[in-house]
Design a protein around this motif. Structure first.
Motif, short mmCIF file in Angstrom:
data_model
loop_
_atom_site.label_atom_id
_atom_site.label_comp_id
_atom_site.label_asym_id
_atom_site.label_seq_id
_atom_site.Cartn_x
_atom_site.Cartn_y
_atom_site.Cartn_z
N ILE A 263 0.85 -1.18 0.00
CA ILE A 263 0.00 0.00 0.00
C ILE A 263 0.89 1.23 0.00
CG2 ILE A 263 -1.79 1.27 1.24
CD1 ILE A 263 -2.61 -1.43 2.51
N TYR A 264 0.59 2.16 -0.91
CA TYR A 264 1.34 3.41 -1.03
C TYR A 264 0.37 4.57 -0.92
CZ TYR A 264 4.71 0.14 -2.94
OH TYR A 264 5.54 -0.92 -3.10
N GLN A 265 0.80 5.64 -0.24
CA GLN A 265 -0.08 6.79 -0.07
C GLN A 265 0.34 7.91 -1.01
OE1 GLN A 265 -2.93 6.86 1.96
NE2 GLN A 265 -3.26 8.62 0.64
N GLY A 266 -0.59 8.33 -1.85
CA GLY A 266 -0.45 9.50 -2.72
C GLY A 266 -1.69 10.34 -2.52
N ARG A 267 -2.18 11.01 -3.59
CA ARG A 267 -3.42 11.78 -3.44
C ARG A 267 -4.58 10.86 -3.07
NH1 ARG A 267 -6.52 11.22 -8.00
NH2 ARG A 267 -5.38 10.73 -9.89
N LEU A 268 -4.44 9.58 -3.42
CA LEU A 268 -5.33 8.50 -2.99
C LEU A 268 -4.44 7.31 -2.66
CD1 LEU A 268 -7.97 8.72 -5.86
CD2 LEU A 268 -8.41 9.26 -3.46
N PRO A 269 -4.89 6.40 -1.81
CA PRO A 269 -4.08 5.20 -1.56
C PRO A 269 -3.99 4.35 -2.83
CG PRO A 269 -5.92 5.35 0.01
CD PRO A 269 -6.12 6.42 -1.01
N LEU A 270 -2.83 3.75 -3.04
CA LEU A 270 -2.63 2.80 -4.13
C LEU A 270 -2.44 1.43 -3.51
CD1 LEU A 270 -2.07 1.97 -7.08
CD2 LEU A 270 0.33 2.61 -6.69
N TYR A 271 -3.34 0.50 -3.85
CA TYR A 271 -3.27 -0.87 -3.39
C TYR A 271 -2.68 -1.69 -4.52
CZ TYR A 271 -6.74 1.22 -0.30
OH TYR A 271 -7.39 2.06 0.57
N HIS A 272 -1.46 -2.15 -4.34
CA HIS A 272 -0.72 -2.83 -5.39
C HIS A 272 -0.64 -4.33 -5.07
CE1 HIS A 272 3.46 -3.40 -7.49
NE2 HIS A 272 2.46 -3.90 -8.21
N PHE A 273 -1.43 -5.10 -5.79
CA PHE A 273 -1.45 -6.55 -5.63
C PHE A 273 -0.55 -7.19 -6.68
CE2 PHE A 273 -5.47 -5.42 -3.70
CZ PHE A 273 -5.66 -6.35 -2.70
N ASP A 274 0.16 -8.24 -6.29
CA ASP A 274 0.90 -9.08 -7.23
C ASP A 274 0.48 -10.51 -6.94
OD1 ASP A 274 2.78 -10.81 -8.45
OD2 ASP A 274 4.25 -9.20 -8.52
N LEU A 275 -0.26 -11.10 -7.86
CA LEU A 275 -0.86 -12.41 -7.62
C LEU A 275 -0.07 -13.56 -8.23
CD1 LEU A 275 -4.60 -11.43 -8.15
CD2 LEU A 275 -3.20 -11.28 -6.08
N TYR A 276 1.19 -13.31 -8.56
CA TYR A 276 2.02 -14.34 -9.19
C TYR A 276 2.07 -15.61 -8.36
CZ TYR A 276 6.01 -16.58 -11.43
OH TYR A 276 6.83 -17.47 -12.08
N ARG A 277 2.16 -15.47 -7.06
CA ARG A 277 2.29 -16.63 -6.17
C ARG A 277 0.95 -17.04 -5.53
NH1 ARG A 277 7.52 -17.56 -6.12
NH2 ARG A 277 8.96 -15.85 -6.28
N LEU A 278 -0.14 -16.53 -6.05
CA LEU A 278 -1.45 -16.86 -5.51
C LEU A 278 -1.77 -18.32 -5.79
CD1 LEU A 278 -4.01 -15.50 -4.20
CD2 LEU A 278 -4.90 -15.37 -6.53
N ASP A 279 -2.07 -19.07 -4.74
CA ASP A 279 -2.40 -20.48 -4.90
C ASP A 279 -3.83 -20.67 -5.37
OD1 ASP A 279 0.12 -21.41 -4.11
OD2 ASP A 279 -0.44 -21.27 -1.99
N SER A 280 -4.74 -19.86 -4.83
CA SER A 280 -6.15 -19.99 -5.15
C SER A 280 -6.82 -18.64 -4.95
CB SER A 280 -6.79 -21.03 -4.22
OG SER A 280 -8.18 -20.89 -4.20
N PRO A 281 -7.80 -18.29 -5.77
CA PRO A 281 -8.53 -17.03 -5.54
C PRO A 281 -9.13 -16.96 -4.13
CG PRO A 281 -9.02 -17.86 -7.73
CD PRO A 281 -8.21 -18.92 -7.02
N ASP A 282 -9.37 -18.11 -3.51
CA ASP A 282 -9.90 -18.12 -2.14
C ASP A 282 -8.91 -17.50 -1.15
OD1 ASP A 282 -12.19 -19.42 -3.04
OD2 ASP A 282 -11.37 -21.41 -2.61
#
Length: 163
Positions: free
Chosen positions: A68-87
């Motif tokens: 999470i980065y704070q600018g004029r709005l928060p930026l939520y930066h997800f990287d799902l490369y290692r995601l095992d399951s959408p759950d």
């Protein structure tokens, strides 16, 4: 859809910066592309366009899924490369971020298998050569069509009139 040829990481970052200038509360950007196509570089530019300070260097959150980065709005930066399951997204309150007050950028968005909002900006990145990338901006919904149309870019991804 708008296709752009980026000849360098600095051009990819500049495109992200331009996109970041137009992002608003609740916007979602899904990034798709092979390793090394510049997804994180594009998010670095988006962060810059949102006013995230240079001391908060954007890096891939591959091992923790979210930064999470704070600018004029928060930026939520997800990287799902290692995601095992959408759950697994439930464990990190994914929907609170995606439907929250910030901007959500999701690398490897194809991993979501339907968990991406219907309206979003899809960005596909492809290797064109060792340095160059083809970047396709694919708006999903009227808000994102307007955003893509606002971008004042030449065919190389530069802001018109600037290098």
């Amino acid at each position: 859809m708008k296709a752009i040829l980026s000849k360098s990481t600095s051009q990819t970052r500049a495109l992200g910066r331009e996109i970041g200038r137009y992002l608003n509360k609740g916007d979602v950007v899904g990034l798709v592309g092979e390793l090394g196509t510049g997804k994180t570089v594009l998010v670095q530019g988006m962060a810059s366009g949102l006013g995230v300070g240079i001391k908060n260097y954007v890096r891939s959150p591959s091992f923790i899924l979210l930064n999470i980065y704070q600018g004029r709005l928060p930026l939520y930066h997800f990287d799902l490369y290692r995601l095992d399951s959408p759950d697994d997204l439930e464990e990190i309150n994914y929907t609170e971020y995606v439907y929250g007050d910030g901007i959500t950028a999701i690398e490897w968005a194809e991993s979501l298998k339907g968990a991406l909002p219907a309206e979003h900006l899809k960005i596909e990145l492809f290797h064109h050569s060792q340095q160059a990338r083809i970047i396709k901006l694919i708006p999903r919904g009227s808000r994102y069509k307007k955003l893509v149309n606002k971008l004042e870019l030449d065919t190389d991804g530069h802001r018109k009139g600037k290098q």
